[in-house]
Write a protein that holds these residues in place. Structure first.
Motif, PDB file in Angstrom:
ATOM      1  N   ASN A  22      59.440  29.677   8.149  1.00 61.86           N
ATOM      2  CA  ASN A  22      59.004  30.897   8.834  1.00 61.86           C
ATOM      3  C   ASN A  22      59.387  32.145   8.051  1.00 61.86           C
ATOM      4  OD1 ASN A  22      57.925  29.391  10.900  1.00 61.86           O
ATOM      5  ND2 ASN A  22      59.738  29.573  12.196  1.00 61.86           N
ATOM      6  N   TYR A  23      60.584  32.146   7.485  1.00 61.54           N
ATOM      7  CA  TYR A  23      61.033  33.278   6.685  1.00 61.54           C
ATOM      8  C   TYR A  23      60.118  33.493   5.477  1.00 61.54           C
ATOM      9  CZ  TYR A  23      63.870  36.206   3.688  1.00 61.54           C
ATOM     10  OH  TYR A  23      64.303  37.217   2.878  1.00 61.54           O
ATOM     11  N   ILE A  26      56.665  34.844   6.715  1.00 60.00           N
ATOM     12  CA  ILE A  26      56.747  36.253   7.134  1.00 60.00           C
ATOM     13  C   ILE A  26      56.918  37.167   5.923  1.00 60.00           C
ATOM     14  CG2 ILE A  26      58.196  37.906   8.387  1.00 60.00           C
ATOM     15  CD1 ILE A  26      58.646  35.615  10.461  1.00 60.00           C
ATOM     16  N   SER A  27      57.785  36.779   5.001  1.00 59.61           N
ATOM     17  CA  SER A  27      57.997  37.595   3.796  1.00 59.61           C
ATOM     18  C   SER A  27      56.721  37.729   2.979  1.00 59.61           C
ATOM     19  CB  SER A  27      59.094  36.980   2.925  1.00 59.61           C
ATOM     20  OG  SER A  27      60.306  36.974   3.593  1.00 59.61           O
ATOM     21  N   THR A  29      53.647  37.413   3.944  1.00 62.32           N
ATOM     22  CA  THR A  29      52.648  38.198   4.677  1.00 62.32           C
ATOM     23  C   THR A  29      52.966  39.688   4.630  1.00 62.32           C
ATOM     24  OG1 THR A  29      52.276  36.310   6.132  1.00 62.32           O
ATOM     25  CG2 THR A  29      51.494  38.446   6.903  1.00 62.32           C
ATOM     26  N   ILE A  30      54.219  40.046   4.829  1.00 66.09           N
ATOM     27  CA  ILE A  30      54.606  41.469   4.797  1.00 66.09           C
ATOM     28  C   ILE A  30      54.347  42.053   3.416  1.00 66.09           C
ATOM     29  CG2 ILE A  30      56.584  43.036   4.882  1.00 66.09           C
ATOM     30  CD1 ILE A  30      57.606  41.344   7.246  1.00 66.09           C
ATOM     31  N   PHE A  31      54.745  41.342   2.370  1.00 65.23           N
ATOM     32  CA  PHE A  31      54.509  41.852   1.015  1.00 65.23           C
ATOM     33  C   PHE A  31      53.011  41.992   0.729  1.00 65.23           C
ATOM     34  CE2 PHE A  31      58.884  40.167  -0.066  1.00 65.23           C
ATOM     35  CZ  PHE A  31      59.441  41.426  -0.222  1.00 65.23           C
ATOM     36  N   ILE A  33      50.607  42.582   2.968  1.00 63.04           N
ATOM     37  CA  ILE A  33      50.106  43.725   3.733  1.00 63.04           C
ATOM     38  C   ILE A  33      50.500  45.035   3.062  1.00 63.04           C
ATOM     39  CG2 ILE A  33      50.382  44.985   5.918  1.00 63.04           C
ATOM     40  CD1 ILE A  33      50.540  42.199   7.289  1.00 63.04           C
ATOM     41  N   VAL A  34      51.734  45.123   2.608  1.00 61.77           N
ATOM     42  CA  VAL A  34      52.186  46.337   1.917  1.00 61.77           C
ATOM     43  C   VAL A  34      51.365  46.564   0.652  1.00 61.77           C
ATOM     44  CG1 VAL A  34      54.129  47.353   0.647  1.00 61.77           C
ATOM     45  CG2 VAL A  34      54.494  46.340   2.899  1.00 61.77           C
ATOM     46  N   GLY A  67      54.597  44.503  -4.888  1.00 65.71           N
ATOM     47  CA  GLY A  67      54.255  43.813  -3.638  1.00 65.71           C
ATOM     48  C   GLY A  67      53.403  42.582  -3.866  1.00 65.71           C
ATOM     49  N   SER A  71      54.568  38.770  -3.110  1.00 62.84           N
ATOM     50  CA  SER A  71      53.757  37.976  -2.189  1.00 62.84           C
ATOM     51  C   SER A  71      53.316  36.663  -2.834  1.00 62.84           C
ATOM     52  CB  SER A  71      52.545  38.779  -1.736  1.00 62.84           C
ATOM     53  OG  SER A  71      51.755  38.027  -0.867  1.00 62.84           O
TER      54      SER A  71
END
Length: 86
Positions: A22-23, A26-27, A29-31, A33-34, A67, A71
């Motif tokens: 999960n970590y 999430i990491s 995906t966030i990178f 999106i940024v 980013g 990602s």
């Protein structure tokens, strides 16, 4: 008693594996999106201010590269994680 301890250890291992997975998801995906937001900023020439300082567009180029790299790294790590945890 040994059987109960083995089951508890397996549950803990499963929880740890899922939290790692999960970590990573999430990491990554966030990178991503940024990085996409910085790409949009570059195409639309959005202005961005951090307090009284205006952030130049080259900052978005740098953030886009970093980013995207982070990602891709996280998604590759996720692929390796899936292979090693079958």
């Amino acid at each position: 008693i040994s059987l109960v301890l083995d089951q508890d250890n397996k549950r803990e291992d499963c929880k740890m594996k899922m939290s790692e997975k999960n970590y990573i998801i999430i990491s990554a995906t966030i990178f991503a999106i940024v990085a996409l937001l910085h790409l949009v900023r570059l195409f639309t020439h959005w202005s961005f201010q951090f307090g009284a300082v205006s952030v130049p567009l080259w900052g978005s180029w740098l953030a886009l590269i970093i980013g995207t790299a982070l990602s891709i790294w996280a998604f590759r790590l996720l692929a390796q994680w899936k292979i090693s945890h079958r």
